[in-house]
Design an enzyme around this catalytic site. Structure first.
Site, PDB file in Angstrom:
ATOM      1  N   CYS A  85      37.750  51.119  33.129  1.00 37.27           N
ATOM      2  CA  CYS A  85      36.920  49.998  32.655  1.00 37.27           C
ATOM      3  C   CYS A  85      35.600  50.461  32.032  1.00 37.27           C
ATOM      4  O   CYS A  85      34.911  49.668  31.394  1.00 37.27           O
ATOM      5  CB  CYS A  85      36.647  49.037  33.798  1.00 37.27           C
ATOM      6  N   HIS A 124      30.694  44.657  32.728  1.00 39.46           N
ATOM      7  CA  HIS A 124      32.159  44.675  32.757  1.00 39.46           C
ATOM      8  C   HIS A 124      32.622  43.383  33.440  1.00 39.46           C
ATOM      9  O   HIS A 124      32.114  42.996  34.487  1.00 39.46           O
ATOM     10  CB  HIS A 124      32.631  45.909  33.532  1.00 39.46           C
ATOM     11  N   ASN A 167      39.892  40.438  33.674  1.00 34.36           N
ATOM     12  CA  ASN A 167      39.405  41.818  33.527  1.00 34.36           C
ATOM     13  C   ASN A 167      40.301  42.547  32.523  1.00 34.36           C
ATOM     14  O   ASN A 167      41.457  42.827  32.815  1.00 34.36           O
ATOM     15  CB  ASN A 167      39.451  42.480  34.908  1.00 34.36           C
TER      16      ASN A 167
END
Ligand code: ACO
Length: 325
Positions: free
Chosen positions: A112, A251, A281
């Site tokens: 990520c 994020h 996500n």
């Protein structure tokens, strides 16, 4: 040293929307549980497009926004945990698709945090003069490495791609960059690859399932800790005050991580720009999709400062402060 400018951003998400109610028919969960524990309401899921397909569409979008030609690009850095293939790299597939014939291409793996790591590498290459126009892409087809029977993880993720083009310019747009890793905690979020099973190694080794598994609580603690650390380090390095930051783009993992970090930083969570309710996500694509949205919605003007932070598998983390030109 050359100065670095972000001359465009782009993104792409698949058209198929899967909401929480639809997932509750696949695993024992509910819209109420997912929304209250994560903030996620829906996600985009690929109906067949692979990572390079989405990355190509994000690349076409950013080339248009940057008003350049594909053959102006001399480096493509693509961050992904879900490449199309081991060989060739997904960046080389994108190069072929967009005809960026003058580019050197490579993929990076930082989960990520991949988009931020990519921006960092791009900025260093531009500063030293090695490359002039760099396409950074974060792209993921997480749906292909998710265990759709595991309610602990399958509710969290979505597919998508984002991109930015960095170029040498007269003014510096990236005020500070910071990255870090903690491999000792790598097991908190894993997706195994092919194990060593050749004629010299132990025969009969079983092939691990290549799906994501995660220690949610460990990741949660890590995420809050590094998010706060990144904000403080980046502000110190750029001699900025938190009050000068128009948006923090984190994020897009979980709204509770963001709320916890906001509390620790003593700021309103509204300062964080989020779209995780819509996309979940998307790992390496996440901060780039949000950054592109902020630019395309004209939410920032020249002189505004944006702080972007990422954290994820590895474990990895990183961030940067952008002063919009
Ligand atoms: N629906 C209903 N119940 C669920 C679900 C679900 N989708 N998932 C887990 N549960 C259950 C668990 O089985 C457990 O049940 P039990 O008490 O009977 O054992 C109960 O809910 C509580 O589970 P916890 O894991 O304690 O739930 P928690 O409040 O910690 O929330 C979550 C889980 C959302 C994963 C949280 O730990 C989290 O957000 N962690 C951060 C991880 C993250 O965001 N990862 C993203 C990828 S990593 C990255 O991007 C950095």
């Amino acid at each position: 040293m050359n100065k670095v400018k972000i001359i465009g951003t782009g993104s792409y998400v698949p058209s198929k929307i899967v909401n929480n109610n639809e997932l509750s028919h696949m695993v024992n969960t509910s819209d109420e549980w997912i929304t209250s524990r994560t903030g996620i309401k829906q996600r985009r899921i690929s109906e067949g497009e692979d990572t390079s397909d989405m990355a190509t569409k994000a690349a076409i979008d950013v080339i248009k926004s940057a008003k350049i030609e594909a053959n102006d690009i001399d480096l493509i850095i693509l961050a992904t945990a879900t490449p199309d293939s081991f060989i060739p790299s997904t960046s080389c597939i994108v190069q072929k698709n967009i005809k960026a014939v003058n580019a050197t291409c490579f993929d990076i793996s930082a989960a990520c945090s991949g988009f931020i790591y990519g921006m960092d590498i791009a900025a260093q290459f531009i500063r030293t003069g090695r490359f002039n126009t760099v396409l950074v892409i974060g792209a993921e087809t997480l749906s292909k490495i998710i265990d759709w029977q595991d309610r602990n993880t399958c509710i969290l993720f979505g597919d998508g791609a984002s991109a930015a083009i960095l170029q040498s310019g007269n003014e510096e747009e990236i005020l500070s960059i910071y990255t870090g890793s903690d491999g000792s905690k790598g097991k908190a979020l894993i997706c195994p690859a092919i194990p060593v099973n050749n004629f010299c190694a132990n025969p009969g080794i079983s092939l691990n399932k290549s799906t994501v598994s995660m220690d949610g609580k460990e990741i949660f603690k890590f995420a809050v800790k590094v998010l706060v650390k990144l904000v403080n380090v980046l502000l110190t390095e750029s001699h900025c005050d938190l009050k000068e930051i128009k948006y923090i783009i984190p994020h897009q993992a979980n709204s509770r991580i963001i709320e916890c970090a906001a509390k620790k930083l003593g700021i309103d969570s509204n300062k964080f720009y989020t779209n995780l309710d819509l996309y979940g996500n998307t790992s390496a694509a996440s901060v780039g999709i949000a950054l592109d949205e902020v630019y395309k919605k004209n939410l920032v003007k020249s002189g505004d400062k944006i702080l972007v932070v990422g954290f994820g598998g590895g474990l990895t983390y990183g961030g940067l402060i952008i002063k919009v030109i």
